[in-house]
Write a protein that holds these residues in place. Structure first.
Motif, PDB file in Angstrom:
ATOM      1  N   VAL A  46      14.813  -7.611   3.991  1.00 36.37           N
ATOM      2  CA  VAL A  46      14.119  -8.537   4.891  1.00 36.37           C
ATOM      3  C   VAL A  46      12.654  -8.139   5.075  1.00 36.37           C
ATOM      4  O   VAL A  46      11.785  -9.001   5.203  1.00 36.37           O
ATOM      5  CB  VAL A  46      14.852  -8.704   6.238  1.00 36.37           C
ATOM      6  CG1 VAL A  46      14.589  -7.561   7.194  1.00 36.37           C
ATOM      7  CG2 VAL A  46      14.486 -10.026   6.875  1.00 36.37           C
ATOM      8  N   THR A  47      12.365  -6.854   5.037  1.00 37.72           N
ATOM      9  CA  THR A  47      10.975  -6.397   5.124  1.00 37.72           C
ATOM     10  C   THR A  47      10.193  -6.864   3.902  1.00 37.72           C
ATOM     11  O   THR A  47       9.096  -7.421   4.024  1.00 37.72           O
ATOM     12  CB  THR A  47      10.914  -4.863   5.251  1.00 37.72           C
ATOM     13  OG1 THR A  47      11.633  -4.473   6.429  1.00 37.72           O
ATOM     14  CG2 THR A  47       9.485  -4.366   5.329  1.00 37.72           C
ATOM     15  N   THR A  48      10.770  -6.654   2.717  1.00 32.63           N
ATOM     16  CA  THR A  48      10.119  -7.103   1.486  1.00 32.63           C
ATOM     17  C   THR A  48       9.962  -8.614   1.474  1.00 32.63           C
ATOM     18  O   THR A  48       8.905  -9.145   1.125  1.00 32.63           O
ATOM     19  CB  THR A  48      10.919  -6.645   0.247  1.00 32.63           C
ATOM     20  OG1 THR A  48      11.152  -5.237   0.324  1.00 32.63           O
ATOM     21  CG2 THR A  48      10.174  -6.966  -1.041  1.00 32.63           C
ATOM     22  N   MET A  91      20.620  -7.293  -6.241  1.00 33.41           N
ATOM     23  CA  MET A  91      20.116  -8.442  -6.990  1.00 33.41           C
ATOM     24  C   MET A  91      18.918  -9.082  -6.261  1.00 33.41           C
ATOM     25  O   MET A  91      17.891  -9.366  -6.864  1.00 33.41           O
ATOM     26  CB  MET A  91      21.227  -9.476  -7.174  1.00 33.41           C
ATOM     27  CG  MET A  91      20.800 -10.735  -7.881  1.00 33.41           C
ATOM     28  SD  MET A  91      22.126 -11.973  -7.934  1.00 33.41           S
ATOM     29  CE  MET A  91      22.242 -12.410  -6.198  1.00 33.41           C
ATOM     30  N   ARG A  92      19.057  -9.296  -4.960  1.00 33.18           N
ATOM     31  CA  ARG A  92      17.973  -9.926  -4.206  1.00 33.18           C
ATOM     32  C   ARG A  92      16.751  -9.027  -4.140  1.00 33.18           C
ATOM     33  O   ARG A  92      15.610  -9.487  -4.275  1.00 33.18           O
ATOM     34  CB  ARG A  92      18.444 -10.288  -2.791  1.00 33.18           C
ATOM     35  CG  ARG A  92      17.394 -11.011  -1.976  1.00 33.18           C
ATOM     36  CD  ARG A  92      17.023 -12.337  -2.605  1.00 33.18           C
ATOM     37  NE  ARG A  92      16.048 -13.067  -1.802  1.00 33.18           N
ATOM     38  CZ  ARG A  92      15.116 -13.849  -2.313  1.00 33.18           C
ATOM     39  NH1 ARG A  92      15.040 -14.031  -3.613  1.00 33.18           N
ATOM     40  NH2 ARG A  92      14.266 -14.467  -1.532  1.00 33.18           N
ATOM     41  N   GLN A  93      16.971  -7.730  -3.946  1.00 31.16           N
ATOM     42  CA  GLN A  93      15.844  -6.800  -3.869  1.00 31.16           C
ATOM     43  C   GLN A  93      15.081  -6.781  -5.189  1.00 31.16           C
ATOM     44  O   GLN A  93      13.843  -6.757  -5.200  1.00 31.16           O
ATOM     45  CB  GLN A  93      16.316  -5.399  -3.493  1.00 31.16           C
ATOM     46  CG  GLN A  93      15.180  -4.448  -3.191  1.00 31.16           C
ATOM     47  CD  GLN A  93      14.363  -4.853  -1.984  1.00 31.16           C
ATOM     48  OE1 GLN A  93      14.901  -5.129  -0.924  1.00 31.16           O
ATOM     49  NE2 GLN A  93      13.044  -4.897  -2.115  1.00 31.16           N
ATOM     50  N   GLN A  94      15.789  -6.816  -6.302  1.00 27.32           N
ATOM     51  CA  GLN A  94      15.133  -6.849  -7.607  1.00 27.32           C
ATOM     52  C   GLN A  94      14.257  -8.093  -7.743  1.00 27.32           C
ATOM     53  O   GLN A  94      13.124  -8.018  -8.241  1.00 27.32           O
ATOM     54  CB  GLN A  94      16.156  -6.798  -8.736  1.00 27.32           C
ATOM     55  CG  GLN A  94      16.789  -5.450  -8.914  1.00 27.32           C
ATOM     56  CD  GLN A  94      17.909  -5.467  -9.948  1.00 27.32           C
ATOM     57  OE1 GLN A  94      18.211  -6.488 -10.548  1.00 27.32           O
ATOM     58  NE2 GLN A  94      18.524  -4.308 -10.151  1.00 27.32           N
ATOM     59  N   LYS A  95      14.756  -9.230  -7.304  1.00 23.51           N
ATOM     60  CA  LYS A  95      13.994 -10.483  -7.376  1.00 23.51           C
ATOM     61  C   LYS A  95      12.748 -10.404  -6.490  1.00 23.51           C
ATOM     62  O   LYS A  95      11.654 -10.803  -6.903  1.00 23.51           O
ATOM     63  CB  LYS A  95      14.889 -11.663  -6.969  1.00 23.51           C
ATOM     64  CG  LYS A  95      14.225 -12.993  -7.064  1.00 23.51           C
ATOM     65  CD  LYS A  95      13.938 -13.365  -8.509  1.00 23.51           C
ATOM     66  CE  LYS A  95      13.401 -14.788  -8.582  1.00 23.51           C
ATOM     67  NZ  LYS A  95      12.937 -15.136  -9.902  1.00 23.51           N
ATOM     68  N   LEU A  96      12.904  -9.887  -5.294  1.00 29.15           N
ATOM     69  CA  LEU A  96      11.752  -9.748  -4.405  1.00 29.15           C
ATOM     70  C   LEU A  96      10.741  -8.744  -4.953  1.00 29.15           C
ATOM     71  O   LEU A  96       9.530  -8.950  -4.836  1.00 29.15           O
ATOM     72  CB  LEU A  96      12.210  -9.346  -2.998  1.00 29.15           C
ATOM     73  CG  LEU A  96      12.972 -10.428  -2.231  1.00 29.15           C
ATOM     74  CD1 LEU A  96      13.616  -9.841  -0.986  1.00 29.15           C
ATOM     75  CD2 LEU A  96      12.071 -11.599  -1.882  1.00 29.15           C
ATOM     76  N   HIS A  99       8.566 -10.469  -7.406  1.00 25.93           N
ATOM     77  CA  HIS A  99       7.509 -11.218  -6.717  1.00 25.93           C
ATOM     78  C   HIS A  99       6.385 -10.268  -6.288  1.00 25.93           C
ATOM     79  O   HIS A  99       5.205 -10.600  -6.421  1.00 25.93           O
ATOM     80  CB  HIS A  99       8.059 -11.953  -5.492  1.00 25.93           C
ATOM     81  CG  HIS A  99       8.881 -13.151  -5.807  1.00 25.93           C
ATOM     82  ND1 HIS A  99       8.381 -14.268  -6.457  1.00 25.93           N
ATOM     83  CD2 HIS A  99      10.181 -13.434  -5.544  1.00 25.93           C
ATOM     84  CE1 HIS A  99       9.341 -15.174  -6.573  1.00 25.93           C
ATOM     85  NE2 HIS A  99      10.444 -14.688  -6.032  1.00 25.93           N
ATOM     86  N   MET A 100       6.742  -9.090  -5.778  1.00 25.26           N
ATOM     87  CA  MET A 100       5.736  -8.110  -5.362  1.00 25.26           C
ATOM     88  C   MET A 100       4.890  -7.661  -6.548  1.00 25.26           C
ATOM     89  O   MET A 100       3.670  -7.529  -6.427  1.00 25.26           O
ATOM     90  CB  MET A 100       6.395  -6.893  -4.705  1.00 25.26           C
ATOM     91  CG  MET A 100       6.919  -7.135  -3.307  1.00 25.26           C
ATOM     92  SD  MET A 100       5.665  -7.559  -2.084  1.00 25.26           S
ATOM     93  CE  MET A 100       4.807  -6.006  -1.933  1.00 25.26           C
TER      94      MET A 100
END
Length: 109
Positions: A46-48, A91-96, A99-100
């Protein structure tokens, strides 16, 4: 009555995830609050997500928000399955993180 340390711990624990653990509504939320690694993954994600959402242009922002809603629905399908939740957060963290990386390449800031 609890000691200052105990009250601080209880208070921190109740809000450690990106949602209030004292008010969980689903099996998924309860499992995230009970499991430290899932709780940490939720906070990191959520922070990312919030950083990415603020740094991208409007059109991309709506895409990222739509992705997040879809991801939340996918996450909730795991219910209280810890392994499923870990994989979904990864999976979601990798996607975010992708984006970063795109944001970093557009620098300097």
């Amino acid at each position: 009555m609890c000691s200052v340390i105990a009250c601080t711990y209880i208070s921190a624990e109740a809000t450690a995830a990106s949602f209030n653990c004292a008010r969980t509504e689903t099996k998924t939320e309860r499992r995230i609050c009970e499991n430290l690694s899932l709780n940490d993954a939720d906070v990191k994600m959520v922070t990312t997500y919030n950083i990415v959402r603020r740094l991208v242009p409007m059109g991309t922002r709506s895409v990222i928000q739509t992705e997040q809603v879809k991801w939340l629905n996918l996450r909730d399908q795991c219910q209280d399955n810890v392994q499923c939740l870990k994989q979904t957060y990864d999976m979601r963290q990798q996607k975010l993180d992708q984006h970063m990386e795109r944001i970093y390449r557009q620098g300097p800031f």
